[in-house]
Scaffold this motif. Structure first.
Motif, PDB file in Angstrom:
ATOM      1  N   GLU A  25      88.752  60.067 -18.005  1.00  0.00           N
ATOM      2  CA  GLU A  25      87.179  59.211 -18.341  1.00  0.00           C
ATOM      3  C   GLU A  25      86.985  58.076 -17.726  1.00  0.00           C
ATOM      4  OE1 GLU A  25      85.404  56.040 -20.772  1.00  0.00           O
ATOM      5  OE2 GLU A  25      86.077  56.206 -21.126  1.00  0.00           O
ATOM      6  N   LEU A  29      86.775  55.600 -15.115  1.00  0.00           N
ATOM      7  CA  LEU A  29      86.047  55.865 -14.184  1.00  0.00           C
ATOM      8  C   LEU A  29      86.751  55.592 -13.236  1.00  0.00           C
ATOM      9  CD1 LEU A  29      83.251  57.612 -15.589  1.00  0.00           C
ATOM     10  CD2 LEU A  29      85.595  58.581 -14.524  1.00  0.00           C
ATOM     11  N   TYR A 272      74.055  57.886  -9.100  1.00  0.00           N
ATOM     12  CA  TYR A 272      74.871  56.482 -10.034  1.00  0.00           C
ATOM     13  C   TYR A 272      74.396  56.156 -11.819  1.00  0.00           C
ATOM     14  CZ  TYR A 272      76.347  55.308  -5.995  1.00  0.00           C
ATOM     15  OH  TYR A 272      76.728  54.369  -4.191  1.00  0.00           O
ATOM     16  N   SER A 275      74.978  59.575 -14.199  1.00  0.00           N
ATOM     17  CA  SER A 275      76.077  59.782 -14.300  1.00  0.00           C
ATOM     18  C   SER A 275      76.373  58.305 -15.477  1.00  0.00           C
ATOM     19  CB  SER A 275      77.109  59.146 -13.754  1.00  0.00           C
ATOM     20  OG  SER A 275      78.283  58.703 -13.733  1.00  0.00           O
ATOM     21  N   GLY A 276      75.996  56.987 -14.867  1.00  0.00           N
ATOM     22  CA  GLY A 276      76.282  56.374 -16.374  1.00  0.00           C
ATOM     23  C   GLY A 276      75.430  56.917 -17.489  1.00  0.00           C
ATOM     24  N   LEU A 279      76.908  58.944 -19.947  1.00  0.00           N
ATOM     25  CA  LEU A 279      78.050  58.254 -20.829  1.00  0.00           C
ATOM     26  C   LEU A 279      77.760  57.292 -21.344  1.00  0.00           C
ATOM     27  CD1 LEU A 279      81.092  58.022 -17.558  1.00  0.00           C
ATOM     28  CD2 LEU A 279      81.486  59.512 -18.217  1.00  0.00           C
ATOM     29  N   ALA A 376      81.010  64.387 -21.052  1.00  0.00           N
ATOM     30  CA  ALA A 376      81.668  63.734 -19.857  1.00  0.00           C
ATOM     31  C   ALA A 376      81.645  64.844 -18.768  1.00  0.00           C
ATOM     32  CB  ALA A 376      82.617  63.284 -20.272  1.00  0.00           C
ATOM     33  N   ALA A 379      80.920  63.808 -14.347  1.00  0.00           N
ATOM     34  CA  ALA A 379      81.620  63.355 -14.333  1.00  0.00           C
ATOM     35  C   ALA A 379      81.974  64.102 -12.876  1.00  0.00           C
ATOM     36  CB  ALA A 379      83.026  62.811 -15.218  1.00  0.00           C
ATOM     37  N   THR A 403      82.094  53.308 -10.829  1.00  0.00           N
ATOM     38  CA  THR A 403      82.194  53.158 -11.940  1.00  0.00           C
ATOM     39  C   THR A 403      81.563  51.695 -12.532  1.00  0.00           C
ATOM     40  OG1 THR A 403      84.860  53.427 -11.126  1.00  0.00           O
ATOM     41  CG2 THR A 403      84.530  52.028 -12.642  1.00  0.00           C
ATOM     42  N   ASN A 406      78.827  54.049 -14.126  1.00  0.00           N
ATOM     43  CA  ASN A 406      79.268  53.854 -15.585  1.00  0.00           C
ATOM     44  C   ASN A 406      78.996  52.940 -16.958  1.00  0.00           C
ATOM     45  OD1 ASN A 406      79.449  56.769 -13.910  1.00  0.00           O
ATOM     46  ND2 ASN A 406      81.206  56.203 -14.278  1.00  0.00           N
ATOM     47  N   ASN A 407      79.560  52.016 -16.449  1.00  0.00           N
ATOM     48  CA  ASN A 407      80.033  50.516 -17.101  1.00  0.00           C
ATOM     49  C   ASN A 407      78.804  49.824 -17.281  1.00  0.00           C
ATOM     50  OD1 ASN A 407      83.384  50.241 -18.055  1.00  0.00           O
ATOM     51  ND2 ASN A 407      83.336  51.014 -16.359  1.00  0.00           N
ATOM     52  N   GLY A 410      76.729  52.613 -19.326  1.00  0.00           N
ATOM     53  CA  GLY A 410      76.922  53.895 -20.473  1.00  0.00           C
ATOM     54  C   GLY A 410      77.726  53.228 -20.819  1.00  0.00           C
TER      55      GLY A 410
END
Length: 468
Positions: A25, A29, A272, A275-276, A279, A376, A379, A403, A406-407, A410
Motif C-alpha cells: 500500500e 506506494l 496518475y 490511481s490517486g 486510493l 486497491a 495499484a 506516489t 496517490n497521496n 487519495g
C-alpha cells in the motif's frame, strides 16, 4: 522502450515493475521506485548471508514500526473524540497530515538520503517518528497531537524508498523483486498490528499507552539498528554503491526534459489521477472503519481495531491478486491494463455502494470485504502503465510522481473529507458517498484508455531518439 509490446525482454521488465507495484500500500506506494531507479547498486554474493538477512530483518522491523506508529491513531479515534470532544474533521486531519507529508516529501528526502548516507538517514528517520509517537502519548490537546503527528509524518516520509534501496544493495540482483515485494508487504502487516494492538492497549490501559508502546518498539529497534548496521560494515561485506553521494551515470537530465517525460502524454496523466482517486476509498475506509464498527456495531475499541485490521489484510491480498490477474490477462495486450483498472474501479463502486445501503450485519460486512478486496486493485495496473508511458531513465521520478498523486488525491484527503462529511450527515451517510470516488477514478482511466495505444506507440517510437 523501443521493443514492441509483445517482445519478451520488454514483458520481463514490465512484469518486474508490476510485481513491485502490486506487492504493497501506501502506500505505500512510494516504496517501490528504488527497484526501477537508473542507479543500479552493485551487489555481491560475497555478502555474508546471515548478515544480509539480519539487515533485512531489522529494516523490515522498522517498517513495521513505521506503520504501527501511523495506524495506531485510527484505533483510538473513539477515545480521543470522547475525551477531547473532537469533531470527525479534526480526527481525520490527524490521520491525513501523515499521508500528506509522505506524499510531498518522499522524493526530495530520498534524494538527500542518497547523498548523506542511507543507514544514517534510516536511523535519523526512525528516531524522529519514535520520539514523535511518544509525544502523541503526552499530548493534552488537539493542537499538541496535530504537531506530534506532523513530525511522525516527517520522520516516515522517505523511509519506504530508502529502506528498500538499502535492502536491495546487500542481496544478489536476482532477488530484488522478491525482496521488494516482501518489504512492501510489511506496510499491511504494520497497519494491522498498529490498529489491533493499539485497540487492545487503549481499551485495557488507556489510549496514551497505545502510543507509548509503539514508540518503545520503534526506539528499541533504532538502538539495535544503530549498533548492528553501518555503511562501513555493508561496504566491507560487498555492498557497493553505498557511499553517500554515489554517482548515477547516464542520469543527468535537465529539469525541462524531466517534466516533459513525466507528463508526456494524456494517458499517463490519467493514470496518475485515476490511481490517486481510487486510493481515496482505501484511505477513507481504513481510517474510519474502526469508528464505524464502534458506532454502528457497538464494538469496543479493541474488538473494532482487530476487526478493521482483518479488512486491511483483505485489501492487501486483493492488491497482490489483482496485479497477478492483470499480468496474466495483459501479457500480450498491454492496452488491456486500462480496461482492467476500469473494471476494478467499477466493481469496487458497486460492492461498497451496496454494502453501505444494507443494514448492519453479516451481509454488510461481507460486501465491505468484497469491496475492499478490489479497492486497491488498481495499484498494479497503474504502476505498469506509468512505467510503459515514461522513459526508462526517469522511472524513479515517474514512480515518485505516482506516489505524490496517490497521496495528494487519495491517501491524504480521504480521511479528512470523510470526517467532514460525517460531521454533517453521519459516518454511515459519509460512507454512502465514498464509492462515488471509484466512479471518478474509472472515468479518469477511461479517458486515458482512449489515448493509451497511440501514446504507447509514440513513446516506443521515440525511444530510438538520442537522449537529451
Amino acid at each position: 522502450m523501443g521493443a514492441p509490446p509483445g517482445d519478451p525482454p520488454r514483458e520481463t521488465r514490465n512484469r518486474a515493475i508490476n510485481h513491485g507495484m502490486d506487492a504493497g500500500e501506501d502506500t505505500v506506494l512510494g516504496m517501490h521506485y528504488a527497484e526501477a531507479s537508473p542507479q543500479t547498486f552493485a551487489t555481491s554474493t560475497a555478502t555474508p548471508r546471515f548478515y544480509a538477512w539480519l539487515v533485512f530483518a531489522l529494516t523490515f522491523g522498522l517498517l513495521l514500526s513505521d506503520y504501527m506508529s501511523r495506524q495506531v491513531l485510527n484505533a483510538v479515534f473513539p477515545l480521543l473524540k470522547a475525551e477531547w470532544g473532537l469533531s470527525d474533521t479534526q480526527l481525520g486531519s490527524l490521520s491525513g497530515i501523515v499521508a500528506l507529508l509522505v506524499g510531498l516529501l518522499t522524493f526530495p528526502l530520498s534524494v538527500l538520503a542518497d547523498r548523506w548516507g542511507r543507514v544514517r538517514s534510516i536511523i535519523l528517520m526512525a528516531t524522529l517518528w519514535s520520539l514523535a509517537t511518544l509525544a502523541c502519548s503526552l499530548a493534552t490537546s488537539f493542537g499538541q497531537m496535530f504537531a506530534a503527528r506532523f513530525f511522525v509524518g516527517l520522520g516516515e516520509a522517505a523511509y519506504g524508498s530508502v529502506g528498500v534501496a538499502l535492502i536491495i544493495s546487500v542481496f544478489p540482483a536476482h532477488l530484488r523483486s522478491t525482496l521488494t515485494g516482501a518489504f512492501m508487504a510489511g506496510g499491511a502487516f504494520g497497519s494491522v498490528a498498529g490498529m489491533a494492538l493499539g485497540g487492545i492497549l487503549a481499551t485495557h490501559l488507556g489510549w496514551r499507552w497505545a502510543f507509548a508502546a509503539m514508540a518503545a518498539f520503534g526506539g528499541a529497534l533504532v538502538l539495535l539498528y544503530a549498533v548492528t548496521v553501518s555503511e562501513r560494515r555493508l561496504r566491507e561485506r560487498g555492498g557497493e554503491g553505498l557511499r553517500p553521494g554515489a554517482s548515477e551515470p547516464g542520469f543527468r537530465l535537465s529539469l525541462r526534459s524531466l517534466f516533459s517525460g513525466l507528463f508526456s502524454s494524456a494517458s499517463v496523466i490519467c493514470a496518475y489521477i485515476g490511481s490517486g482517486l481510487q486510493l481515496f476509498i482505501m484511505a477513507a475506509v481504513m481510517a474510519w472503519l474502526p469508528s464505524f464498527l464502534n458506532r454502528y456495531y457497538g464494538m469496543t475499541p479493541d474488538k473494532a481495531g482487530v476487526s478493521a485490521a482483518a479488512f486491511v489484510l483483505i485489501a492487501a491480498l486483493g492488491m497482490v491478486m489483482c496485479g497477478a490477474i492483470t499480468d496474466r490477462l495483459c501479457r500480450r495486450l498491454p492496452s488491456r491494463k486500462m480496461a482492467m483498472a476500469i473494471a476494478f474501479c467499477l466493481i469496487t463502486a458497486i460492492m461498497l455502494g451496496i454494502a453501505f445501503q444494507l443494514p448492519p450485519g453479516p451481509g454488510q460486512l461481507s460486501m465491505i470485504g468484497l469491496g475492499m478486496f478490489l479497492a486497491a486493485g488498481t495499484a498494479g495496473p497503474a504502476g505498469a502503465m506509468v512505467a510503459n508511458l515514461t522513459p526508462t531513465p526517469i522511472h524513479a521520478s515517474a514512480f515518485a510522481t505516482l506516489t505524490l498523486a496517490n497521496n495528494l488525491l487519495g491517501l491524504a484527503p480521504g480521511p479528512v473529507l470523510t470526517g467532514l462529511l460525517a460531521d454533517h450527515i453521519g459516518l454511515l451517510g459519509a460512507f454512502k458517498w465514498i464509492p462515488l470516488m471509484a466512479v471518478f477514478a474509472a472515468t479518469a482511466f477511461w479517458m486515458g484508455r482512449r489515448h493509451y495505444a497511440n501514446d504507447l506507440a509514440r513513446i516506443q517510437a521515440s525511444a530510438s531518439t538520442p537522449a537529451h
